[in-house]
Enzyme design. Structure first.
Site, PDB file in Angstrom:
ATOM      1  N   GLY A   1      53.300  49.953  51.209  1.00 42.78           N
ATOM      2  CA  GLY A   1      52.063  50.324  50.486  1.00 42.78           C
ATOM      3  C   GLY A   1      51.731  51.980  50.874  1.00 42.78           C
ATOM      4  O   GLY A   1      52.505  52.698  50.730  1.00 42.78           O
TER       5      GLY A   1
ATOM      6  N   ALA B   1      47.291  51.209  59.628  1.00 49.16           N
ATOM      7  CA  ALA B   1      47.494  49.708  59.521  1.00 49.16           C
ATOM      8  C   ALA B   1      46.403  48.988  59.077  1.00 49.16           C
ATOM      9  O   ALA B   1      45.236  49.362  59.654  1.00 49.16           O
ATOM     10  CB  ALA B   1      48.196  49.328  60.647  1.00 49.16           C
TER      11      ALA B   1
ATOM     12  N   THR C   1      43.362  42.601  55.148  1.00 52.63           N
ATOM     13  CA  THR C   1      41.917  41.992  54.471  1.00 52.63           C
ATOM     14  C   THR C   1      41.994  40.492  54.775  1.00 52.63           C
ATOM     15  O   THR C   1      42.928  39.935  54.687  1.00 52.63           O
ATOM     16  CB  THR C   1      42.017  42.184  52.870  1.00 52.63           C
ATOM     17  OG1 THR C   1      43.059  41.814  52.297  1.00 52.63           O
ATOM     18  CG2 THR C   1      41.854  43.732  52.404  1.00 52.63           C
TER      19      THR C   1
ATOM     20  N   GLY D   1      32.322  40.075  49.263  1.00 55.90           N
ATOM     21  CA  GLY D   1      33.762  39.401  49.841  1.00 55.90           C
ATOM     22  C   GLY D   1      34.361  40.351  51.071  1.00 55.90           C
ATOM     23  O   GLY D   1      35.324  39.759  51.635  1.00 55.90           O
ATOM     24  N   GLN D   2      33.850  41.433  51.631  1.00 57.20           N
ATOM     25  CA  GLN D   2      34.435  42.036  52.554  1.00 57.20           C
ATOM     26  C   GLN D   2      33.444  42.634  53.372  1.00 57.20           C
ATOM     27  O   GLN D   2      33.602  43.834  54.192  1.00 57.20           O
ATOM     28  CB  GLN D   2      35.072  43.467  51.948  1.00 57.20           C
ATOM     29  CG  GLN D   2      36.412  42.999  51.098  1.00 57.20           C
ATOM     30  CD  GLN D   2      37.108  44.097  50.891  1.00 57.20           C
ATOM     31  OE1 GLN D   2      36.650  45.486  50.457  1.00 57.20           O
ATOM     32  NE2 GLN D   2      38.393  44.028  51.043  1.00 57.20           N
TER      33      GLN D   2
ATOM     34  N   TYR E   1      35.996  43.735  56.517  1.00 54.10           N
ATOM     35  CA  TYR E   1      36.778  44.977  56.086  1.00 54.10           C
ATOM     36  C   TYR E   1      35.777  46.044  55.934  1.00 54.10           C
ATOM     37  O   TYR E   1      36.043  47.157  56.560  1.00 54.10           O
ATOM     38  CB  TYR E   1      37.446  44.701  54.679  1.00 54.10           C
ATOM     39  CG  TYR E   1      38.257  45.593  54.320  1.00 54.10           C
ATOM     40  CD1 TYR E   1      39.649  45.846  54.944  1.00 54.10           C
ATOM     41  CD2 TYR E   1      38.024  46.535  53.377  1.00 54.10           C
ATOM     42  CE1 TYR E   1      40.639  46.733  54.385  1.00 54.10           C
ATOM     43  CE2 TYR E   1      38.965  47.625  52.861  1.00 54.10           C
ATOM     44  CZ  TYR E   1      40.234  47.473  53.544  1.00 54.10           C
ATOM     45  OH  TYR E   1      41.191  48.565  52.953  1.00 54.10           O
TER      46      TYR E   1
ATOM     47  N   GLY F   1      40.238  54.723  47.139  1.00 49.41           N
ATOM     48  CA  GLY F   1      39.447  54.049  46.617  1.00 49.41           C
ATOM     49  C   GLY F   1      40.596  52.704  46.245  1.00 49.41           C
ATOM     50  O   GLY F   1      41.499  52.542  47.276  1.00 49.41           O
ATOM     51  N   TYR F   2      40.589  52.363  45.021  1.00 50.90           N
ATOM     52  CA  TYR F   2      41.684  51.249  44.824  1.00 50.90           C
ATOM     53  C   TYR F   2      43.165  51.810  44.459  1.00 50.90           C
ATOM     54  O   TYR F   2      43.106  52.434  43.521  1.00 50.90           O
ATOM     55  CB  TYR F   2      41.138  50.074  43.840  1.00 50.90           C
ATOM     56  CG  TYR F   2      40.125  49.223  44.335  1.00 50.90           C
ATOM     57  CD1 TYR F   2      40.505  47.830  44.602  1.00 50.90           C
ATOM     58  CD2 TYR F   2      38.859  49.817  44.714  1.00 50.90           C
ATOM     59  CE1 TYR F   2      39.435  46.862  45.018  1.00 50.90           C
ATOM     60  CE2 TYR F   2      37.855  48.927  44.905  1.00 50.90           C
ATOM     61  CZ  TYR F   2      38.015  47.470  45.379  1.00 50.90           C
ATOM     62  OH  TYR F   2      37.006  46.511  45.959  1.00 50.90           O
ATOM     63  N   ILE F   3      43.998  51.409  45.147  1.00 53.06           N
ATOM     64  CA  ILE F   3      45.343  52.031  45.140  1.00 53.06           C
ATOM     65  C   ILE F   3      46.399  51.065  44.636  1.00 53.06           C
ATOM     66  O   ILE F   3      46.083  49.698  44.940  1.00 53.06           O
ATOM     67  CB  ILE F   3      45.671  52.491  46.478  1.00 53.06           C
ATOM     68  CG1 ILE F   3      44.694  53.836  46.989  1.00 53.06           C
ATOM     69  CG2 ILE F   3      47.269  53.415  46.237  1.00 53.06           C
ATOM     70  CD1 ILE F   3      44.432  55.007  46.028  1.00 53.06           C
TER      71      ILE F   3
HETATM   72  N1  CAA Z   1      28.983  41.118  43.058  1.00 52.00           N
HETATM   73  C1  CAA Z   1      28.250  40.147  42.932  1.00 52.00           C
HETATM   74  N2  CAA Z   1      28.369  38.602  42.729  1.00 52.00           N
HETATM   75  C2  CAA Z   1      29.847  38.505  42.988  1.00 52.00           C
HETATM   76  C3  CAA Z   1      30.723  39.664  43.008  1.00 52.00           C
HETATM   77  C4  CAA Z   1      30.244  40.931  43.149  1.00 52.00           C
HETATM   78  N3  CAA Z   1      31.348  41.841  43.291  1.00 52.00           N
HETATM   79  N4  CAA Z   1      32.084  38.977  43.101  1.00 52.00           N
HETATM   80  C5  CAA Z   1      31.804  37.516  42.835  1.00 52.00           C
HETATM   81  N5  CAA Z   1      30.468  37.334  42.605  1.00 52.00           N
HETATM   82  C6  CAA Z   1      29.674  36.162  42.482  1.00 52.00           C
HETATM   83  C7  CAA Z   1      30.464  35.142  41.215  1.00 52.00           C
HETATM   84  O1  CAA Z   1      30.037  35.697  40.077  1.00 52.00           O
HETATM   85  C8  CAA Z   1      30.113  33.874  41.790  1.00 52.00           C
HETATM   86  O2  CAA Z   1      28.820  33.553  41.466  1.00 52.00           O
HETATM   87  P1  CAA Z   1      28.486  32.122  40.793  1.00 52.00           P
HETATM   88  O3  CAA Z   1      28.765  31.255  42.048  1.00 52.00           O
HETATM   89  O4  CAA Z   1      26.950  32.248  40.432  1.00 52.00           O
HETATM   90  O5  CAA Z   1      29.235  31.870  39.489  1.00 52.00           O
HETATM   91  C9  CAA Z   1      30.288  33.910  43.184  1.00 52.00           C
HETATM   92  O6  CAA Z   1      29.920  35.332  43.517  1.00 52.00           O
HETATM   93  C10 CAA Z   1      31.493  33.198  43.495  1.00 52.00           C
HETATM   94  O7  CAA Z   1      32.537  34.166  43.398  1.00 52.00           O
HETATM   95  P2  CAA Z   1      34.030  33.843  43.343  1.00 52.00           P
HETATM   96  O8  CAA Z   1      34.315  32.298  42.480  1.00 52.00           O
HETATM   97  O9  CAA Z   1      35.025  34.789  42.952  1.00 52.00           O
HETATM   98  O10 CAA Z   1      34.042  33.392  44.905  1.00 52.00           O
HETATM   99  P3  CAA Z   1      35.458  32.990  45.613  1.00 52.00           P
HETATM  100  O11 CAA Z   1      34.794  32.775  47.149  1.00 52.00           O
HETATM  101  O12 CAA Z   1      36.359  32.256  45.066  1.00 52.00           O
HETATM  102  O13 CAA Z   1      35.777  34.734  45.881  1.00 52.00           O
HETATM  103  C11 CAA Z   1      35.995  36.798  46.684  1.00 52.00           C
HETATM  104  C12 CAA Z   1      35.012  35.739  46.496  1.00 52.00           C
HETATM  105  C13 CAA Z   1      37.318  36.364  47.616  1.00 52.00           C
HETATM  106  C14 CAA Z   1      35.077  37.733  47.424  1.00 52.00           C
HETATM  107  C15 CAA Z   1      36.669  37.153  45.249  1.00 52.00           C
HETATM  108  O14 CAA Z   1      35.431  37.514  44.535  1.00 52.00           O
HETATM  109  C16 CAA Z   1      37.478  38.714  45.669  1.00 52.00           C
HETATM  110  O15 CAA Z   1      38.591  38.402  45.937  1.00 52.00           O
HETATM  111  N6  CAA Z   1      36.882  39.836  45.426  1.00 52.00           N
HETATM  112  C17 CAA Z   1      37.172  41.098  45.335  1.00 52.00           C
HETATM  113  C18 CAA Z   1      37.057  41.766  46.525  1.00 52.00           C
HETATM  114  C19 CAA Z   1      37.838  42.878  46.744  1.00 52.00           C
HETATM  115  O16 CAA Z   1      37.454  43.897  45.703  1.00 52.00           O
HETATM  116  N7  CAA Z   1      38.567  43.239  47.939  1.00 52.00           N
HETATM  117  C20 CAA Z   1      39.232  44.505  47.850  1.00 52.00           C
HETATM  118  C21 CAA Z   1      40.672  44.127  48.131  1.00 52.00           C
HETATM  119  S1  CAA Z   1      41.772  45.680  48.130  1.00 52.00           S
HETATM  120  C22 CAA Z   1      41.216  46.528  49.572  1.00 52.00           C
HETATM  121  O17 CAA Z   1      40.498  46.252  50.437  1.00 52.00           O
HETATM  122  C23 CAA Z   1      41.716  48.067  49.559  1.00 52.00           C
HETATM  123  C24 CAA Z   1      40.635  49.057  49.634  1.00 52.00           C
HETATM  124  O18 CAA Z   1      40.497  49.533  50.771  1.00 52.00           O
HETATM  125  C25 CAA Z   1      39.672  49.347  48.558  1.00 52.00           C
END
Ligand code: CAA
Length: 241
Positions: free
Chosen positions: A13, A83, A86, A143-144, A147, A178-180
């Protein structure tokens, strides 16, 4: 004289691009990895950069690995705390393991790596420490909670340590990518990725090399007046003060 660098999470990565970028800038690089043997072996074959396996969440493991690396290659001039893992899940469902894993790998690691190295840098009156934070440590992310807390912690750590080490010729900075386009982001659902790209004014994910170039700049002697800063590299997705 050739400068020595340690890059944690340095075989995949963003870390891989940092290791490769610093090697081509003339540094002697040592790349840490935690578990993915296949990727690490491929990285070593491709790049000729030596790899070292240990868990950055374990303080004693960091101490002995640093001793081993410095024994072979000499003192560390540049440390890149990259390192990270998530465990994305809404907070109301988050377990203590989800929390602890992210805090220990992403934040405790900065203590575990920097503490054994800092006195040598102080003695030699030179050092560059670059901590890889995240856009989500700046703005928070659904969701973080784990993190975002760890990555925000790296920013506070960088700002405090920068003040303590400035008189010793050591700079400490954070980069907030940001998102890479790495495995970490590609593990997300395609729909989520499309939604993220729609929020990025530049209109695409970043590349690991774009982060590596920033690390090379902050690691350089020319960047000696930059310390305690957070370099935001996110395609305009979040424009922080
Ligand atoms: N804002 C507001 N509401 C949100 C939302 C958000 N960003 N994302 C999801 N929701 C809501 C959904 O609409 C849903 O609402 P309803 O129940 O009313 O329909 C509810 O939250 C549940 O959503 P999910 O079905 O998606 O829930 P889940 O438990 O299956 O998954 C999650 C939740 C794991 C957080 C998933 O949404 C996810 O993976 N999101 C992305 C998180 C993210 O951006 N991670 C970054 C990874 S990369 C990284 O971290 C590198 C870096 O430094 C940038």
């Amino acid at each position: 004289m050739t400068k020595n660098v340690i890059v944690t999470g340095g075989t995949r990565g963003i870390g891989k691009a940092i290791s490769v970028g610093l090697k081509s800038a003339g540094y002697q690089v040592s790349a840490n990895y935690a578990g993915n043997e296949e990727a690490a072996a491929k990285f070593e074959n491709e790049t000729g950069i030596p790899i070292f396996k240990w868990d950055v969440a374990d303080f004693e493991a960091c101490e002995s690995a640093i001793q081993e690396i410095e024994g072979k290659q000499g003192p560390t001039d540049v440390l890149v705390n990259n390192a990270g893992v998530t465990r994305d899940i809404p907070f109301h469902k988050m377990s203590i393991d989800h929390w602890r894993t992210v805090m220990s790998v992403d934040l405790d690691s900065a203590f575990n790596m920097t503490r054994p190295i800092i006195n040598g840098m102080r003695d030699r009156s030179y050092g560059r420490i670059v901590n890889i934070s995240s856009i989500n440590g700046q703005k928070g992310q659904f969701g973080q909670a784990n993190y975002s807390a760890a990555k925000a912690g790296l920013i506070g750590f960088s700002r405090a340590l920068a003040q303590e080490t400035a008189r010793k010729g050591i700079t400490v900075n954070a980069i907030a990518p940001g998102y890479i386009g790495t495995d970490m982001v590609n593990a997300l659902d395609d729909k989520i990725i499309d939604g993220i790209v729609a929020q990025i004014p530049v209109g695409r994910l970043g590349t690991p090399e774009e982060i590596a170039d920033c690390v090379a700049f902050l690691a350089s002697e020319q960047a000696g007046f930059i310390t305690g800063s957070v370099l935001t590299v996110n395609g305009g997705q979040y424009i922080a003060a």
